[in-house]
Design an enzyme around this catalytic site. Structure first.
Site, mmCIF file in Angstrom:
data_model
loop_
_atom_site.group_PDB
_atom_site.id
_atom_site.type_symbol
_atom_site.label_atom_id
_atom_site.label_comp_id
_atom_site.label_asym_id
_atom_site.label_seq_id
_atom_site.Cartn_x
_atom_site.Cartn_y
_atom_site.Cartn_z
ATOM 1 N N PHE A 60 0.812 -1.222 0.000
ATOM 2 C CA PHE A 60 0.000 0.000 0.000
ATOM 3 C C PHE A 60 0.846 1.273 0.000
ATOM 4 O O PHE A 60 0.351 2.342 -0.363
ATOM 5 C CB PHE A 60 -0.936 0.013 1.228
ATOM 6 C CG PHE A 60 -0.248 0.370 2.524
ATOM 7 C CD1 PHE A 60 -0.024 1.706 2.860
ATOM 8 C CD2 PHE A 60 0.198 -0.610 3.390
ATOM 9 C CE1 PHE A 60 0.631 2.042 4.034
ATOM 10 C CE2 PHE A 60 0.850 -0.283 4.565
ATOM 11 C CZ PHE A 60 1.065 1.044 4.887
ATOM 12 N N SER A 108 5.304 -7.089 3.170
ATOM 13 C CA SER A 108 5.842 -7.452 4.488
ATOM 14 C C SER A 108 6.609 -8.776 4.422
ATOM 15 O O SER A 108 6.380 -9.604 3.528
ATOM 16 C CB SER A 108 4.697 -7.552 5.488
ATOM 17 O OG SER A 108 3.803 -8.557 5.069
ATOM 18 N N CYS A 147 9.440 1.668 3.491
ATOM 19 C CA CYS A 147 10.350 0.558 3.816
ATOM 20 C C CYS A 147 11.764 1.074 4.048
ATOM 21 O O CYS A 147 12.594 0.370 4.594
ATOM 22 C CB CYS A 147 10.343 -0.476 2.716
ATOM 23 S SG CYS A 147 11.063 0.146 1.212
ATOM 24 N N GLU A 175 9.434 -4.720 12.928
ATOM 25 C CA GLU A 175 9.061 -3.578 12.089
ATOM 26 C C GLU A 175 7.718 -3.028 12.580
ATOM 27 O O GLU A 175 6.742 -3.764 12.686
ATOM 28 C CB GLU A 175 8.922 -4.026 10.626
ATOM 29 C CG GLU A 175 8.598 -2.864 9.704
ATOM 30 C CD GLU A 175 8.380 -3.282 8.246
ATOM 31 O OE1 GLU A 175 7.644 -4.250 7.991
ATOM 32 O OE2 GLU A 175 8.947 -2.608 7.359
#
Ligand code: NAD
Length: 504
Positions: A154, A231, A286, A388
């Site tokens: 996303f 992910s 990221c 994360e």
């Protein structure tokens, strides 16, 4: 905030908008208001199979189209995207929540890959070796792999799909994209512009959906290669299942990016860099910096004092307000998850120096907002350090030496990005040489490679053998063929001609 109409979305198959027939629809939210802004069809296995079939049917003609003609369509596509960039950025900001300049940046970085891909005639040139044996010549070339698939996250609705399909198409492949179900519209707009640019029908298709659609793509015998960005748990799954089904797979995954602050660093530059890289796009990048490692107590103290007011002063709100620096998180669930990490950090004993949980945004009471959060005295054993978070939550991990900082980074499970801020060239050189990370910055907090280099992390941030875009992208989307020829019938009797000493 103005009331938004709810759009009904579609798939894009064979150059046309296709109404979903699975009977399942998903909600797409405007995260700044918390309202549904679009309804999205979630593809069934049969709908995915149709898109793959169309891509397969379009493959022979597209693969045989001269690379320069393919490149010219991409040139036209680039022009059309630039003409529509404001409309695309608006949609992106509405569905994602990032500011309009961030959305335009998302698109611009993606277009750089299109620009790279327009050079494909040069990039596909092979090597030729003459006379590898008597009258035997050998040459190599790169050919398309077939139907390629992209599964995207996303957080970069334009850039990440554009990391993939321009190069795949330029190399002569056809493509099926499954964009994030949270931000689907950008991909649909890009698909339409590709058709307007002259791309033959079926060469590029978009199917919307979630796990069912992904599984249908991953297991289809007609899919040759899968590019995934998302992910780590999902990426590992994609890599395993894709490989089990004989596909070439690249899966770019999660991250925990460290920024080391040496005592000699320019602290104003460091603080500016941290504010942009840790809190920009609400930390949903990221390559966002999520851990800062100041070396020495004095460095840590100076940094903390300067950071606190800057984080507290961040202007948070909807993209419609041009003065906003940080938007909302993507969904209500993700907001709960990130807030949950803040609770965990407090329970683990880290010091919550700035708490963004109570942020108020006028007009955005139902939006998914979280203010910037800062933890100090975070220990490497804590979950907020190890995992994360993907939100505006920054951890300070204090260390006593440069060696300790590098050791922290090198043993962390993720290896996407890392940066060092220093004025010492020797230290910077040692850092870039020894750090166990795919993308490294020196006085650059987010060292994202440009389109003609390749993007990719190490360790559990990437599964597969290829990074994305640049030369690695061309290699991923092509197969090497080497041809050896012997022609014994030609040029009989002719000899090499060399000029004599007096000739010029
Ligand atoms: P995600 O893994 O939830 O989703 C990514 C894609 O996988 C989506 O298209 C989604 O529909 C699909 N998907 C989700 N669950 C699935 C399942 N169980 N089975 C099959 N498919 C599934 O990721 P996200 O939340 O959209 O994006 C954020 C993540 O992406 C972060 O971890 C971030 O670090 C990562 N990311 C990595 C990079 C990189 O280059 N390394 C770049 C951008 C984002």
């Amino acid at each position: 905030m103005a009331h938004q109409t709810i759009r009904t979305l579609y798939h894009y198959i064979n150059g046309e908008k296709v109404v979903g027939r699975s009977g399942r629809m998903g909600d797409v939210y405007n995260p700044a208001t918390g309202d549904v802004c679009a309804k999205l069809p979630l593809a069934s296995k049969a709908e995915v199979a149709q898109a793959i079939q169309v891509a397969r049917d379009a493959l022979p003609a597209w693969a045989s189209t001269p690379p320069l003609q393919r490149a010219r369509i991409l040139m036209k596509f680039r022009e059309l995207v630039l003409q529509h960039q404001d409309e695309i950025a608006q949609t992106m900001s509405q569905e994602h929540g990032k500011t309009l300049p961030d959305s335009l940046g998302d698109l611009t970085r993606g277009l750089e890959v299109v620009e790279f891909a327009t050079g494909i005639p040069h990039l596909l040139k092979g090597d030729f070796c003459e006379n590898v044996a008597n009258v035997v010549d050998s040459y190599s070339l790169r050919q398309p792999v077939g139907v390629c698939v992209g599964i995207t996250p996303f957080n970069f609705p334009a850039m990440v799909p554009l990391w993939m399909f321009p190069i795949a198409l330029a190399c002569g492949n056809t493509f099926v994209l499954k964009p994030s179900e949270k931000v689907p519209t950008t991909s649909l707009l890009l698909a339409d512009l590709l058709t307007q640019a002259g791309l033959p029908h079926g060469v590029f298709n978009v199917v919307n959906g979630e796990k069912e659609a992904v599984d249908a793509l991953l297991t289809s015998p007609d899919v040759a290669a899968v590019s995934f960005v998302g992910s780590t748990p999902v990426g590992e799954y994609i890599y395993r299942v894709g490989c089990e089904h004989g596909k070439r797979v690249q899966a770019l995954c999660g991250a925990k990016n460290h920024l080391v602050v040496m005592p000699d660093a320019d602290m104003n530059q460091v603080v500016d860099a941290i504010i942009g890289s840790a809190y920009g796009s609400a930390g949903e990048r990221c390559m966002a910096i999520s851990v800062v490692v100041p070396v020495g107590e004095e460095t840590a103290q100076r940094l903390r004092e300067q950071l606190i007011p800057r984080i507290q002063g961040l202007k948070i709100g909807a993209y419609t307000d041009k003065t906003v620096e940080m938007g909302p998180l993507i969904t209500a669930q993700h907001l709960q998850k990130v807030k949950g990490y803040v609770d965990i950090g407090v329970q683990e004993g880290a010091e919550l120096v700035v708490d963004g949980r109570g942020v108020q945004v006028a007009g955005g009471e139902k939006g998914f907002f979280l203010g910037g959060c800062l933890f100090d005295h975070v220990k490497p054993t804590m979950r907020i350090y190890l995992e994360e978070i993907f939100g505006p939550v920054l951890s300070l991990v204090r260390v006593n030496s440069y060696a300790e900082a590098v050791q922290l980074i090198n043993v962390h499970e993720y290896g996407n990005g890392a940066a060092i801020f220093t004025r010492d060239g020797d230290c910077a050189r040692n850092f870039t040489h020894t750090v166990n990370i795919g993308m490294v910055g020196v006085n650059v907090p987010i060292p994202v490679p440009v389109a003609y280099n390749s993007f990719g992390g190490w360790k559990r941030s990437l599964f597969g053998d290829h990074s994305i875009h640049g030369a690695e992208g061309v290699h991923f989307y092509t197969r090497l063929k080497t041809i050896t020829t012997r022609w014994t019938t030609g040029l009989r009797g002719a000899q090499f001609h060399f000029k004599g000493g007096s000739e010029h």
